[in-house]
Design a protein around this motif. Structure first.
Motif: not given
Length: 120
Positions: A14-19, A62-70, A83-85, A115-120
């Protein structure tokens, strides 16, 4: 034929990042748009982010401000910096593309999913 190959999913706290990355290959004349959708267990697939050939972007609220597409046009590749997953971001993420092909018209499709898994 067009192929989309994803990479970059995994497990994060929780709070981590992935690309995530997604590369398109094959009989490509031009890429009109690429994007990401996701599907959580028991839920419908939803658009996460999209970027057009001109660089215009769209995001789910739900992802605005946290995710960026490029995108890297030279590599026919799109990226999703997350970010801020949050645990609610846990889902299978699917790259998708709208491509004008060489001699076979317009192609719309999805990659195999990562698969993207965000643990709490």
């Amino acid at each position: 034929q067009v192929q989309l190959v994803e990479s970059g999913g995994g497990l994060v706290q929780n709070g981590g990042s992935l690309r995530l990355s997604c590369a398109a290959s094959g009989s490509i004349f031009s890429i009109n748009a690429m994007g990401w959708a996701r599907q959580a267990p028991g839920k419908q697939r939803e658009l996460v982010a999209r970027i057009t050939s001109g660089g215009s972007t769209t995001y789910a609220n739900s992802v605005k401000g946290r995710f960026t597409i490029s995108r890297d046009n030279a590599k026919n590749t799109v990226y999703l910096q997350m970010n801020s997953l949050k645990p609610e971001d846990t889902a299978v993420y699917y790259c998708n593309a709208d491509i004008s092909t060489l001699g076979a018209g317009r192609w719309y499709g999805y990659a195999q999913g990562t698969q993207v898994t965000v643990s709490s």
